[in-house]
Structures are given as C-alpha cells and as structure tokens.
Design an enzyme around this catalytic site. Structure first.
Site, PDB file in Angstrom:
ATOM      1  N   HIS A  10       0.834  -1.207   0.000  1.00 34.81           N
ATOM      2  CA  HIS A  10       0.000   0.000   0.000  1.00 34.81           C
ATOM      3  C   HIS A  10       0.867   1.256   0.000  1.00 34.81           C
ATOM      4  CE1 HIS A  10       0.945   0.985   4.185  1.00 34.81           C
ATOM      5  NE2 HIS A  10       0.832  -0.311   4.438  1.00 34.81           N
ATOM      6  N   GLU A  83      -1.911  -7.097   7.753  1.00 38.20           N
ATOM      7  CA  GLU A  83      -0.580  -6.874   8.307  1.00 38.20           C
ATOM      8  C   GLU A  83      -0.423  -7.525   9.683  1.00 38.20           C
ATOM      9  OE1 GLU A  83       2.332  -6.689   7.853  1.00 38.20           O
ATOM     10  OE2 GLU A  83       3.047  -4.627   7.607  1.00 38.20           O
TER      11      GLU A  83
END
Length: 214
Positions: A10, A83
């Site tokens: 990202h 994550e």
C-alpha cells in the site's frame, strides 16, 4: 500453468511517514500515498489484470481501488493478507518503543519469526495465514495476471516463503517501499520466480534498469 502476480505494498500513510508501527491499525492513505498509488495505477493501466485482491485494511483497500479503477475492478478482500499485529506497540513511534521496551525489542529484532511484540503476532503466524492465502488466490487464476495489495511485513514474509529465504531474516534482508511493485510468476508445480522487487520507478524519476514490461 503460470500466474503472473503483481504483489503491491500500500501507499504511504501518516504512520509510515512518521515511522510508527501500524500493523493492525486501520488507517487511511496520506495524500502522498494516494499520489504514489495513482502513479502505480497509471503504470499498470494497460496490463491485462484479470482480478484484484486486497487486505481488508483501509490503506490497502484504497490503494487497490486506485489500481483497479482503470480495469473496472473492485478489490476482493482476503483477511489472510492483513498486516502483522504489533500489540502494545501499535501506532507508536519506533524509537519510543525501542527506548521503553529495549530488551524485548532487541530480542524481537533478533528473532521476529518466533517472538511477538507484547500482545501481538509472530512472523510465523503471519506466514501461516498469508502464504496459503496468496497461493490459493494464484491457483484460482492459472495463466492470468492478477494484482494483490498487502503490507510491508506480510509481503516480506510471503516472499521468504515462496523463494526459500530464511524468514528469520526478513526484517534485516528485505525491504518494501510504499506503493512498490513486485512481480512474481507462480506455477503450482514449479513454485515462484521473482521477476521484479521493490520497484518504485512509477513515482520516482527514471526507470529501473532491466524492469520488465511494466
């Protein structure tokens, strides 16, 4: 039958710019992160992306949405791609964590695969969910090109798992810049071949020597 995977981190967030640990924290992209992701979207606009997958956290979904827009694709959420959870260290500056948890942080840095931040997640746990998730996604798209948007730690661990790199060294040996592009060719019988790693030439000046196609 080979699947080409565009494996993407990202874009930048306020936490990443400030060197805060933001694993499980659900935060948005910063303005710079949106610019980075938009540059990547432009780079990939003419590639034949058949499907788009993303971690469910907002920063990855926003990045994936920008990448998918030229293709008319909406990201498919995959929880296994999220994550690592930093537990009590979440959203704190790295230097502050190092100062307050000096011994614990040093031990974790030495072995981030089997040790976890207090209340957090080990690298091994991340690898155990993320690698099968990516392999399953790839297996569903033989001969196609797909994009997968995930996170810094998750991508590094997955690359270790796919390429036979000792995952205990993922923090010291591998990096992932915001909105970077990795390219893998994956075959269910032969495994993965890394074509491009941590490339950000789409938002920095000048192409990377030897970059394939995109």
């Amino acid at each position: 039958m080979t699947t080409r995977i565009y494996l993407i981190r990202h874009g930048e967030t306020e936490h990443s710019a400030a060197d805060r640990l933001s694993g499980a924290s659900d935060i948005d992209l910063a303005a710079e992160g949106r610019r980075q992701a938009s540059c990547l979207a432009q780079r990939l606009a003419r590639q034949p992306i058949a499907a788009l997958y993303s971690s469910p956290l907002r920063r990855t979904v926003e990045t994936a949405t920008l990448v998918g827009r030229p293709h008319g694709l909406t990201p498919i959420l995959a929880a296994g791609l999220r994550e690592i959870d930093y537990g009590q260290w979440e959203a704190r500056r790295r230097r502050d964590v190092q100062a307050e948890y000096a011994a614990t942080f040093a031990a974790w840095e030495a072995d981030p695969l089997t040790l976890a931040p207090p209340g957090g997640e080990t690298g091994r746990a991340v690898l155990a969910r993320a690698l099968p998730a990516l392999q399953a996604i790839a297996a569903n798209h033989p001969t196609q090109t797909i994009a997968v948007v995930s996170h810094k730690t998750t991508i590094r661990l997955v690359l270790c798992g796919l390429l036979g790199i000792d995952p205990r060294g993922y923090r010291a040996r591998l990096d992932q810049s915001p909105a970077c592009l990795n390219i893998l060719d994956w075959d269910e019988t032969q495994g993965a071949r890394l074509i491009l790693f941590n490339d950000v030439s789409h938002y920095e000046s000048g192409p990377v020597a030897g970059s394939p196609e995109v």
